[in-house]
Motif scaffolding. Structure first.
Motif, PDB file in Angstrom:
ATOM      1  N   TYR A 219      -4.463  11.948  -7.252  1.00  0.00           N
ATOM      2  CA  TYR A 219      -4.560  10.611  -6.647  1.00  0.00           C
ATOM      3  C   TYR A 219      -5.045  10.720  -5.213  1.00  0.00           C
ATOM      4  O   TYR A 219      -4.530  11.522  -4.426  1.00  0.00           O
TER       5      TYR A 219
ATOM      6  N   SER B  28      -5.225   8.651  -1.796  1.00  0.00           N
ATOM      7  CA  SER B  28      -4.715   7.450  -1.122  1.00  0.00           C
ATOM      8  C   SER B  28      -5.836   6.711  -0.388  1.00  0.00           C
ATOM      9  O   SER B  28      -5.720   5.514  -0.123  1.00  0.00           O
TER      10      SER B  28
ATOM     11  N   ARG C 240       0.840  -1.206   0.000  1.00  0.00           N
ATOM     12  CA  ARG C 240       0.000   0.000   0.000  1.00  0.00           C
ATOM     13  C   ARG C 240       0.875   1.256   0.000  1.00  0.00           C
ATOM     14  O   ARG C 240       0.581   2.232  -0.711  1.00  0.00           O
ATOM     15  N   GLN C 241       1.949   1.243   0.772  1.00  0.00           N
ATOM     16  CA  GLN C 241       2.860   2.386   0.790  1.00  0.00           C
ATOM     17  C   GLN C 241       3.503   2.602  -0.585  1.00  0.00           C
ATOM     18  O   GLN C 241       3.630   3.741  -1.048  1.00  0.00           O
TER      19      GLN C 241
ATOM     20  N   GLN D 238      -7.602   5.033  -3.490  1.00  0.00           N
ATOM     21  CA  GLN D 238      -6.655   4.513  -4.476  1.00  0.00           C
ATOM     22  C   GLN D 238      -7.175   4.720  -5.904  1.00  0.00           C
ATOM     23  O   GLN D 238      -6.982   3.885  -6.780  1.00  0.00           O
TER      24      GLN D 238
ATOM     25  N   THR E  90       1.330   9.033  -6.111  1.00  0.00           N
ATOM     26  CA  THR E  90       1.499  10.434  -5.735  1.00  0.00           C
ATOM     27  C   THR E  90       2.599  11.084  -6.566  1.00  0.00           C
ATOM     28  O   THR E  90       2.463  12.232  -7.014  1.00  0.00           O
TER      29      THR E  90
ATOM     30  N   ASP F 182       0.968   4.090  -2.979  1.00  0.00           N
ATOM     31  CA  ASP F 182       0.755   5.507  -2.660  1.00  0.00           C
ATOM     32  C   ASP F 182       1.928   6.360  -3.141  1.00  0.00           C
ATOM     33  O   ASP F 182       1.740   7.451  -3.686  1.00  0.00           O
ATOM     34  N   HIS F 183       3.150   5.864  -2.927  1.00  0.00           N
ATOM     35  CA  HIS F 183       4.328   6.618  -3.371  1.00  0.00           C
ATOM     36  C   HIS F 183       4.332   6.784  -4.889  1.00  0.00           C
ATOM     37  O   HIS F 183       4.543   7.884  -5.425  1.00  0.00           O
TER      38      HIS F 183
END
Length: 204
Positions: A165, A167, A150-151, A170, A158, A154-155
């Protein structure tokens, strides 16, 4: 019908090939813009081209490859950009097979670094590539996304899409400022809501 498939560097794509690609793209997307299409193409490294008997491009996918270092360890990212196949040629699976070949080629070049396919889907047909070709992918209807994945998502999202986007959901939303699939591209697929993967995509 006889088809040919090519995987070529974006830098050698000719003006005629770009025009053929845009012609296919504009038939199935609304709110298209030639300059935006060109900008998206110029951001990519590879182009997978599907050609008919007359050697005309009837389908394509663009791919960017890069190393991402924003997570706990460096990873190689294959990011898929614009992808479309002219409707008469969609029974041919060569485009997906060529992407698999590109993925294997990338793994062979350096198998010490984890490789991820970063896919943004404008329609369920593209999302359906995931359960067909991969045993594990996220997000999915039948499993929660691990924290480190998930991280990473997101990275990546973004970095590429900024405030477009979310988070939380998603989902990337351009608020009508980009292209989207024509309504006719969605209708046949809405009849298949019994497929849990499609149901998950439509509800999220």
């Amino acid at each position: 019908m006889s088809m040919t498939i090519d995987i070529v560097r974006r830098g050698i794509i000719t003006l005629q090939e770009r025009q053929q690609m845009y012609s296919v793209f504009s038939r199935y997307y609304d709110n298209v813009d030639p300059s935006r299409f060109e900008a998206d193409l110029n951001d990519k490294d590879w182009v997978i081209q599907l050609r008919n008997d007359a050697h005309v491009i009837v389908g394509f996918s663009t791919v960017q490859t890069y190393q991402h270092c924003g997570s706990s360890e460096p990873v190689i990212i294959l990011y898929s950009g614009d992808t479309i196949v002219d409707r008469p040629y969609r029974t041919n699976g060569d485009l997906a097979g060529a992407f698999g070949h590109l993925l294997i080629r990338t793994i062979d070049q350096d198998n010490r670094i984890p490789i991820f396919w970063f896919l943004t889907s404008k329609g369920v047909r593209t999302y359906r590539f995931l359960p067909v070709f991969f045993n594990m992918f996220f997000p999915a209807f039948d499993r929660s996304t691990p924290h480190h994945i998930r991280q990473l998502i997101d990275h990546l999202a973004t970095d590429k899409f900024g405030s477009s986007y979310s988070s939380d959901s998603q989902v990337v939303s351009h608020n009508g400022q980009r292209d989207w699939l024509c309504a006719s591209e969605h209708d046949p697929l809405l009849m298949k809501r019994s497929d849990p993967h499609i149901t998950f995509f439509l509800e999220n």
